[in-house]
Scaffold this active site. Sequence first.
Site, PDB file in Angstrom:
ATOM      1  N   ASP A   1       0.832  -1.241  -0.010  1.00  0.00           N
ATOM      2  CA  ASP A   1       0.022  -0.042  -0.052  1.00  0.00           C
ATOM      3  C   ASP A   1       0.833   1.134  -0.211  1.00  0.00           C
ATOM      4  OD1 ASP A   1      -2.663   1.514   0.462  1.00  0.00           O
ATOM      5  OD2 ASP A   1      -1.247   2.214   2.246  1.00  0.00           O
TER       6      ASP A   1
ATOM      7  N   TYR B   1       2.796   9.910   0.777  1.00  0.00           N
ATOM      8  CA  TYR B   1       3.996   9.803   1.590  1.00  0.00           C
ATOM      9  C   TYR B   1       5.257  10.208   1.038  1.00  0.00           C
ATOM     10  CZ  TYR B   1       0.286   6.378   3.310  1.00  0.00           C
ATOM     11  OH  TYR B   1      -0.871   5.679   3.826  1.00  0.00           O
TER      12      TYR B   1
ATOM     13  N   LYS C   1      -3.887   5.837  -3.379  1.00  0.00           N
ATOM     14  CA  LYS C   1      -4.649   6.799  -2.875  1.00  0.00           C
ATOM     15  C   LYS C   1      -4.976   8.059  -3.885  1.00  0.00           C
ATOM     16  CE  LYS C   1      -3.989   4.860   1.608  1.00  0.00           C
ATOM     17  NZ  LYS C   1      -2.407   4.363   1.460  1.00  0.00           N
TER      18      LYS C   1
END
Length: 346
Positions: A60, A65, A91
């Site tokens: 993931d 990030y 995401k």
Amino acid sequence: MLTATPAAPAAARALPRADLRLSPLGLGAAALAGLYDAVDEATAAATLQAAWDAGLRYIDTAPFYGYTRSERRVGAFLAGRPRDGLVLSTKVGRLMEPDLPARPGSDGWADPLPFRPVFDYSHDGVMRSFEASQQRLGGARIDLLLVHDIGRATHGAQHVRHWRALTQGGGFRALASLRSQGAVRAIGLGVNEWEVAWDALSAAPLDCVLLAGRYTLLEQGALGFLDRCAADGVGVVIGGPFNSGLLAGQARYDYGSVPAAVRERADALAAVCAEWDVPVPAAALQFPLAHPAVVSVLSGMRSPQQVASNVAWMHQAIPQALWQALRDRGLVHADAPLPRDPGAPA
């Protein structure tokens, strides 16, 4: 001292609404992007290789990030590797705009790349985010696409505006369109609060919810939500099983300092685990998987050594008596499903 039969490697678990099977232990790639402390390129690549070699087939990531660093590192690692059996999630919800320079420590990232996150949950924002992720991931197939950090915990007074962009402005519609076109295989949320996920289940046909920190050995306030997911056939991925590191020996909870009451509860959990000579992180990784809605537990890992530790904890034998003691002493919810000792009679 009671003993338990060593646990066998667990089989991949299916998302009920999608043709996807996730390994019970997945790699959360936020740590590889320098969450709190920098991780160099070679260590990040070695960590991903160690996870691959250990059979972890769920990764993931997210644009947020490291301000795109995580997606770039994951994409570089996956280049040329077979995708059979691997599930990759990323995401949407933040667009990463160029911004020179990025300040070290921004949003907790030790050395973020020169971008600035801008929230956008609209139809166009979701589509732009998805296309940018494809670029950073080097064309690697994105299997599971999640709406990142929608909810009041992140947005406060701005939540209503972002929720409207997602529901009335076409954000959910964009996700459904990508799924129907086959561009992704499943859609869902990636959040730190179960309440907004509850609302989302009534607003869109989601396949999965990645819920971080709210159903763990430390706290089970989301139990009713997980029960609903199990009844509705929505798969749940548990992120943050150590509650930002507290259950793995770090002085951090929910990305910040540890309240006294939380510390007291963590200490009580540790005392019970010590009675059975079981590492707290082992119990923390295995506990959520007992719930029928849960298909995987994501752990952030920043080194090959951490991969080895997580894999060992996942396979640690844990006596049924420890789980029962935690329930009897009020340290886990009375209605929370408990893992079953593989050595116990059926």
